[in-house]
Motif scaffolding. Structure first.
Motif, short mmCIF file in Angstrom:
data_model
loop_
_atom_site.label_atom_id
_atom_site.label_comp_id
_atom_site.label_asym_id
_atom_site.label_seq_id
_atom_site.Cartn_x
_atom_site.Cartn_y
_atom_site.Cartn_z
N ASP A 57 0.73 -1.32 -0.03
CA ASP A 57 -0.17 0.12 -0.03
C ASP A 57 0.78 1.24 0.03
N ILE A 58 2.04 1.28 0.79
CA ILE A 58 2.76 2.56 0.81
C ILE A 58 3.52 2.86 -0.60
N LEU A 59 3.89 1.59 -1.15
CA LEU A 59 4.74 1.53 -2.40
C LEU A 59 3.64 2.06 -3.26
N ASP A 60 2.41 1.66 -3.60
CA ASP A 60 1.50 2.33 -4.73
C ASP A 60 1.45 3.69 -4.34
N ARG A 61 1.02 3.98 -3.14
CA ARG A 61 0.69 5.47 -2.78
C ARG A 61 1.96 6.44 -3.22
N GLN A 62 3.14 5.97 -2.78
CA GLN A 62 4.24 6.73 -2.98
C GLN A 62 4.59 6.83 -4.31
N TYR A 63 4.67 5.49 -5.12
CA TYR A 63 4.70 5.62 -6.59
C TYR A 63 3.82 6.63 -7.27
N ASN A 64 2.39 6.60 -7.15
CA ASN A 64 1.41 7.50 -7.68
C ASN A 64 1.52 8.90 -7.34
N PHE A 65 2.11 9.10 -6.10
CA PHE A 65 2.36 10.46 -5.74
C PHE A 65 3.75 10.96 -6.58
N THR A 66 4.49 10.25 -6.51
CA THR A 66 5.86 10.69 -7.36
C THR A 66 5.69 10.83 -8.73
N LEU A 67 4.83 9.95 -9.46
CA LEU A 67 4.43 9.88 -10.90
C LEU A 67 3.85 11.34 -10.82
N SER A 68 2.86 11.91 -10.16
CA SER A 68 2.02 13.05 -10.41
C SER A 68 3.02 14.18 -10.34
N GLN A 69 4.02 14.31 -9.25
CA GLN A 69 5.01 15.30 -9.20
C GLN A 69 6.11 15.31 -10.36
N TYR A 70 6.34 14.04 -10.95
CA TYR A 70 7.09 13.95 -11.96
C TYR A 70 6.39 14.57 -13.23
N ASN A 71 5.28 14.42 -13.65
CA ASN A 71 4.51 14.92 -14.56
C ASN A 71 4.35 16.59 -14.53
N LEU A 72 3.76 17.25 -13.56
CA LEU A 72 3.69 18.51 -13.28
C LEU A 72 5.42 19.29 -13.43
N THR A 89 -0.27 17.53 -1.56
CA THR A 89 0.52 17.13 -0.19
C THR A 89 0.26 15.71 0.02
N TYR A 90 1.46 15.22 0.12
CA TYR A 90 1.40 13.75 0.75
C TYR A 90 1.08 13.62 2.08
N MET A 91 0.01 12.46 2.08
CA MET A 91 -0.48 12.44 3.56
C MET A 91 -0.03 11.05 3.92
N ILE A 92 0.49 10.91 5.30
CA ILE A 92 0.62 9.79 5.74
C ILE A 92 -0.49 9.33 6.50
N LYS A 93 -0.87 7.95 6.28
CA LYS A 93 -2.32 7.46 6.87
C LYS A 93 -2.35 7.39 8.32
N GLU A 94 -1.40 7.11 9.13
CA GLU A 94 -1.09 6.90 10.58
C GLU A 94 0.20 7.48 11.03
N ILE A 95 0.17 8.46 12.02
CA ILE A 95 1.50 8.69 12.56
C ILE A 95 1.74 7.88 14.19
N ILE A 96 2.82 7.14 14.23
CA ILE A 96 3.01 6.34 15.09
C ILE A 96 4.16 6.88 16.09
N GLU A 97 4.30 6.71 17.35
CA GLU A 97 5.33 7.09 17.89
C GLU A 97 6.68 6.02 17.91
N PRO A 98 7.94 6.60 17.61
CA PRO A 98 8.84 5.83 17.37
C PRO A 98 9.29 4.85 18.24
N LEU A 99 9.74 3.67 18.08
CA LEU A 99 10.38 2.59 19.10
C LEU A 99 11.80 3.03 19.28
N TYR A 100 12.21 3.28 20.65
CA TYR A 100 13.67 3.66 20.79
C TYR A 100 14.19 2.29 21.49
N GLY A 101 15.49 2.26 21.30
CA GLY A 101 16.29 1.19 21.97
C GLY A 101 16.80 0.02 20.65
N LEU A 102 17.50 -0.90 21.19
CA LEU A 102 18.17 -1.95 20.15
C LEU A 102 17.76 -3.42 20.69
#
Length: 209
Positions: A57-72, A89-102
């Motif tokens: 889903d991320i790949l397809d959304r980012q591909y389509n957005f990048t293609l639109s920006q390339y065209n314009l 404007t590219y919109m992220i579906k959901e912002i989550i808190e980062p996980l810290y630590g190894l």
């Protein structure tokens, strides 16, 4: 009477808006558009190897957005004028808190065959391409003389930063992209290393009259 050669400075007045670009700008724009094509082509290649539906889903959304920006971008570069579609404007579906630590994971090594290609690697290739393109857009935008093309490039920088962050979140929650932290005391020292300036600076007098 010998005819005087026409000056390049008159190009702007001929109505040929496509000529309102500087020489250095032309090379930068070729690099930007070529890299956009490269990113799109590589996303297309990656698609057949993706196994996770969220990454697909991320790949397809980012591909389509990048293609639109390339065209314009290609359009305004060719015409020298405002493109027929607005930069979006590219919109992220959901912002989550980062996980810290190894946490311990299997050591990495080069793939031995295409059977070894996994989502961890694909998402890593994707974030590398997106981050590189964000940097290229920023570097090119400050060199562009055409005001329309400059704004089109500049408006895309934040969007590709968002795309990179979306991929970071995907990788981070799966421990593909881990975020180590400093010890609490060291972190506090680093955070407190800078403070805002107080009061009005006393600027030196200027000697130009």
């Amino acid at each position: 009477m010998q005819q005087q050669p026409q000056s390049n400075t008159n190009l702007q007045g001929t109505g040929t808006q496509a000529f309102n670009h500087g020489g250095h700008e032309l090379f930068d724009m070729h690099e930007v558009l070529s890299c956009s094509i490269g990113m799109l082509d590589q996303f297309m290649i990656f698609r057949q190897y993706v196994q996770d539906v969220e990454l697909l889903d991320i790949l397809d959304r980012q591909y389509n957005f990048t293609l639109s920006q390339y065209n314009l971008t290609a359009e305004c570069f060719a015409t020298g004028q405002k493109p027929s579609q607005e930069t979006s404007t590219y919109m992220i579906k959901e912002i989550i808190e980062p996980l810290y630590g190894l946490q311990a994971t299997q050591p990495k090594k080069p793939n031995q065959s295409l059977a070894d290609v996994k989502d961890a690697g694909i998402s890593g290739y994707m974030i590398g391409l997106v981050k590189s393109h964000a940097s290229l857009l920023a570097m090119a935008a400050v060199e562009v003389t055409n005001p329309v093309v400059r704004r089109v490039l500049a408006s895309q920088v934040q969007n590709f930063i968002e795309m990179a962050y979306e991929l970071f979140m995907y990788q981070n929650k799966r421990a593909y992209y881990q975020v180590p932290q400093l010890a609490a005391n060291d972190m506090q020292i680093m955070i407190n290393a800078f403070v805002p300036a107080n009061g009005m600076p006393q600027m030196p007098a200027n000697t130009v009259h």
